[in-house]
Scaffold this active site. Structure first.
Site, PDB file in Angstrom:
ATOM      1  N   ASP A  54       0.924  -1.249  -0.003  1.00 14.08           N
ATOM      2  CA  ASP A  54       0.019  -0.144   0.135  1.00 14.08           C
ATOM      3  C   ASP A  54       0.921   1.294  -0.013  1.00 14.08           C
ATOM      4  OD1 ASP A  54      -2.113  -1.931   0.175  1.00 14.08           O
ATOM      5  OD2 ASP A  54      -2.610  -1.075   2.249  1.00 14.08           O
ATOM      6  N   HIS A 104      -5.979   2.950  -4.002  1.00  8.14           N
ATOM      7  CA  HIS A 104      -5.796   3.103  -2.328  1.00  8.14           C
ATOM      8  C   HIS A 104      -6.354   4.774  -1.968  1.00  8.14           C
ATOM      9  CE1 HIS A 104      -4.711   2.258   1.701  1.00  8.14           C
ATOM     10  NE2 HIS A 104      -3.356   2.586   1.776  1.00  8.14           N
ATOM     11  N   HIS A 108      -5.259   9.564   0.499  1.00 10.39           N
ATOM     12  CA  HIS A 108      -4.862   8.764   1.687  1.00 10.39           C
ATOM     13  C   HIS A 108      -5.662   9.346   2.948  1.00 10.39           C
ATOM     14  CE1 HIS A 108      -2.881   6.216   4.474  1.00 10.39           C
ATOM     15  NE2 HIS A 108      -2.799   5.256   3.564  1.00 10.39           N
ATOM     16  N   HIS A 197       3.694  -1.861   2.898  1.00 12.76           N
ATOM     17  CA  HIS A 197       3.877  -0.783   2.395  1.00 12.76           C
ATOM     18  C   HIS A 197       4.841  -0.364   1.777  1.00 12.76           C
ATOM     19  CE1 HIS A 197       0.811  -1.089   5.573  1.00 12.76           C
ATOM     20  NE2 HIS A 197       0.172   0.077   5.258  1.00 12.76           N
TER      21      HIS A 197
HETATM   22 ZN    ZN Z   1      -2.433   3.253   3.432  1.00 15.36          ZN
END
Ligand code: ZN
Length: 241
Positions: A54, A104, A108, A197
């Protein structure tokens, strides 16, 4: 206050606490699909693991691609629209290497408490940014912080997105490499979706050295245990060979 009024007040307060608890559960718990449909693991039909990353792309994403290429391991990247606009070539490198790209959100944000219009615009802007840079229009969405909210179901539906959560969260933004690797190895069962991530929200030049080292150590260990790697699309499909 009469006895009855007292009982009623207690009951109403209890119900409010209970429904706040239920809402918190629906917002945060990966396996709950009440606010928006999502999956958190594959079918388990094969000894396969989905590696997902992510918050990218970041300046370090190409290093991660090198590690994955060494093992011929496909993965899925849930990218933020703003990061894709900042680093379009990193995003297209991910696509060119054959990995899957998911949405995503654009910037954010925490989607909880946001309006349905705001949520739709976040998802839609990221779809456009990713398509512009990679020619891929994502089919999967992972919510920032894993938080779902009212309006997300409709936004996903309108954009043809399936929600994807995880079966194991790496905590690679706060734990040391050894702890991340052992946590992921422990959760690595057939059909597991591991969440790591390759960025830190919208931060420029984030330090993802723990993630990179964890992947270097984890991937060969999983192969040794008989696992192979599949993109989210494949791990959700019971019949892939
Ligand atoms: Zn995230």
């Amino acid at each position: 206050m009469t006895h009855l009024a007292g009982i009623l007040q207690t009951t109403v307060a209890g119900a409010a606490v209970a429904s706040a608890g239920a809402l918190a559960y629906a917002v945060r718990v990966p396996s709950c699909s009440w606010l928006a449909p999502s999956v958190c693991r594959g079918t388990g039909a094969r000894p396969a693991i989905a590696l997902t990353f992510d918050d990218g792309p970041s300046e370090s994403t190409p290093q991660l691609l090198e590690i994955l290429a060494r093992y011929d391991a496909p993965a899925s990247f849930f990218q933020c629209g703003a990061n894709v606009r900042r680093l379009p070539s990193a995003a297209s490198e991910v696509a060119a290497a054959g990995h899957e790209i998911g949405n995503h959100s654009d910037r954010h944000p925490l989607l909880a408490l946001k309006s349905p219009g705001f949520i739709y615009r976040e998802l839609s802007a990221a779809q456009d940014a990713i398509e512009h840079a990679t020619s891929i229009r994502p089919r999967y969405f992972r919510s920032p912080y894993g938080a779902r909210w009212f309006g997300l179901r409709a936004a996903q539906q309108r954009l043809g997105l399936q929600g994807v959560m995880w079966s194991v969260l790496a905590l690679d933004w706060k734990m040391q490499t050894a702890a991340v690797v052992s946590r992921l190895l422990q959760g690595a069962t057939r059909g597991a979706i591991l969440c790591l991530h390759d960025g830190r929200a919208l931060k420029q030049r984030p330090d993802i050295s723990v993630t990179l080292q964890a992947v270097r150590e984890l991937v060969p260990k999983l192969i040794e245990r008989g696992f192979h790697f599949e993109k989210v699309t494949d791990i959700l499909c019971p019949t892939k060979n």
